[in-house]
Design a protein around this motif. Sequence first.
Motif, short mmCIF file in Angstrom:
data_model
loop_
_atom_site.label_atom_id
_atom_site.label_comp_id
_atom_site.label_asym_id
_atom_site.label_seq_id
_atom_site.Cartn_x
_atom_site.Cartn_y
_atom_site.Cartn_z
N THR A 5 0.87 -1.17 0.00
CA THR A 5 0.00 0.00 0.00
C THR A 5 0.91 1.22 0.00
OG1 THR A 5 -1.76 -1.15 1.19
CG2 THR A 5 -1.78 1.24 1.28
N ASP A 6 0.70 2.09 -0.96
CA ASP A 6 1.54 3.30 -1.08
C ASP A 6 3.02 2.97 -1.06
OD1 ASP A 6 -0.74 4.95 -1.21
OD2 ASP A 6 -0.84 5.07 0.98
N GLY A 7 3.41 1.90 -1.75
CA GLY A 7 4.81 1.52 -1.85
C GLY A 7 5.40 0.83 -0.64
N LYS A 8 4.58 0.61 0.38
CA LYS A 8 5.06 -0.01 1.62
C LYS A 8 4.48 -1.42 1.75
CE LYS A 8 4.84 0.41 6.60
NZ LYS A 8 4.28 1.08 7.75
N ALA A 9 5.33 -2.40 2.07
CA ALA A 9 4.85 -3.78 2.30
C ALA A 9 4.07 -3.80 3.61
CB ALA A 9 6.02 -4.75 2.36
N VAL A 10 2.81 -4.26 3.53
CA VAL A 10 1.93 -4.23 4.70
C VAL A 10 1.37 -5.61 5.05
CG1 VAL A 10 1.32 -1.81 4.34
CG2 VAL A 10 -0.11 -3.60 3.34
N GLY A 11 1.66 -6.62 4.23
CA GLY A 11 1.18 -7.97 4.51
C GLY A 11 1.89 -8.98 3.64
N PHE A 12 1.78 -10.24 4.03
CA PHE A 12 2.40 -11.31 3.23
C PHE A 12 1.68 -12.63 3.46
CE2 PHE A 12 4.28 -12.40 7.24
CZ PHE A 12 4.64 -13.74 7.16
N VAL A 13 1.90 -13.53 2.52
CA VAL A 13 1.49 -14.92 2.66
C VAL A 13 2.67 -15.76 2.19
CG1 VAL A 13 0.41 -15.08 0.35
CG2 VAL A 13 -0.33 -16.63 2.16
N GLN A 14 2.91 -16.88 2.89
CA GLN A 14 3.99 -17.80 2.52
C GLN A 14 3.39 -19.17 2.28
OE1 GLN A 14 8.53 -18.74 3.66
NE2 GLN A 14 7.26 -18.30 5.40
N LEU A 15 3.73 -19.76 1.13
CA LEU A 15 3.20 -21.05 0.71
C LEU A 15 4.33 -22.06 0.57
CD1 LEU A 15 0.94 -19.71 -2.19
CD2 LEU A 15 0.24 -20.17 0.17
N TYR A 16 4.08 -23.28 1.04
CA TYR A 16 5.02 -24.39 0.89
C TYR A 16 4.37 -25.49 0.06
CZ TYR A 16 7.75 -22.40 4.73
OH TYR A 16 8.49 -21.58 5.52
N LYS A 17 5.16 -26.10 -0.82
CA LYS A 17 4.66 -27.16 -1.67
C LYS A 17 4.55 -28.47 -0.89
CE LYS A 17 6.79 -27.56 -5.51
NZ LYS A 17 7.73 -27.94 -6.58
N LEU A 18 3.39 -29.11 -1.02
CA LEU A 18 3.13 -30.44 -0.47
C LEU A 18 2.56 -31.31 -1.58
CD1 LEU A 18 1.27 -29.44 2.83
CD2 LEU A 18 3.67 -30.06 2.60
N PHE A 19 2.29 -32.56 -1.25
CA PHE A 19 1.68 -33.46 -2.22
C PHE A 19 0.52 -34.18 -1.54
CE2 PHE A 19 5.95 -32.64 -3.55
CZ PHE A 19 5.77 -32.33 -4.89
N HIS A 20 -0.61 -34.25 -2.24
CA HIS A 20 -1.83 -34.83 -1.69
C HIS A 20 -1.92 -36.29 -2.11
CE1 HIS A 20 -6.03 -35.43 -0.66
NE2 HIS A 20 -5.94 -34.31 0.05
N TYR A 21 -1.99 -37.19 -1.12
CA TYR A 21 -1.95 -38.63 -1.38
C TYR A 21 -3.24 -39.16 -1.99
CZ TYR A 21 -4.83 -39.28 2.78
OH TYR A 21 -5.85 -39.23 3.68
N ILE A 22 -4.36 -38.49 -1.82
CA ILE A 22 -5.62 -38.95 -2.41
C ILE A 22 -5.77 -38.39 -3.83
CG2 ILE A 22 -8.15 -38.81 -2.26
CD1 ILE A 22 -7.80 -38.89 0.81
N LYS A 23 -5.54 -37.12 -3.99
CA LYS A 23 -5.70 -36.48 -5.30
C LYS A 23 -4.50 -36.73 -6.21
CE LYS A 23 -8.86 -32.96 -3.74
NZ LYS A 23 -10.05 -33.30 -4.49
N LEU A 24 -3.40 -37.23 -5.63
CA LEU A 24 -2.17 -37.52 -6.38
C LEU A 24 -1.70 -36.30 -7.17
CD1 LEU A 24 -3.11 -41.12 -7.59
CD2 LEU A 24 -1.77 -40.46 -5.58
N GLN A 25 -1.73 -35.17 -6.48
CA GLN A 25 -1.31 -33.92 -7.07
C GLN A 25 -0.56 -33.08 -6.04
OE1 GLN A 25 -5.46 -32.77 -8.64
NE2 GLN A 25 -4.04 -31.57 -9.89
N LYS A 26 0.10 -32.08 -6.58
CA LYS A 26 0.72 -31.07 -5.72
C LYS A 26 -0.39 -30.27 -5.05
CE LYS A 26 2.45 -27.98 -8.21
NZ LYS A 26 3.36 -27.46 -9.20
#
Length: 148
Positions: free
Chosen positions: A56-77
């Motif tokens: 917002t207005d050039g200033k970092a005000v929030g974040f989200v961090q994602l990690y890759k996993l694998f789903h054993y039922i859907k057989l997908q990332k």
Amino acid sequence: MKHTIKKASLEDLEEAADLFNQYRVFYRQESNYEKGRSFLKERLLNNESDIFLAFTDGKAVGFVQLYKLFHYIKLQKQWLLSDLFVHPDYRGKGISVSLIDTSKQWCIETDACGLMLETEKTNLVGNNLYPRCGFEVDELHNYYHWWK
């Protein structure tokens, strides 16, 4: 107040580390900017997580961090939405929802089956936010952890 979201790179490390430190303090951890900065730097250098920053207005005000996993039922990332934080001065302005929407779009772009997350039962804001964003509570499973 308008905001934008961008995928973080090493160029954004200082801003991401500042928010990450505030996030950890929110979860009752000792403030340790340098250790958090090193942690994030390693994640970025090794492609071990994807971080999106809200500005917002050039200033970092929030974040989200994602990690890759694998789903054993859907057989997908799938992606673990590990960390989500918006600076208290910028809450209630739709930034968390934008970060979650960006995470959902990342699932589509990376051909993942979806997102998973966990939060403390005491996190009232998160426990109200996530269902509003389309997440369903999994009441069939207990989540455990083991720490060495």
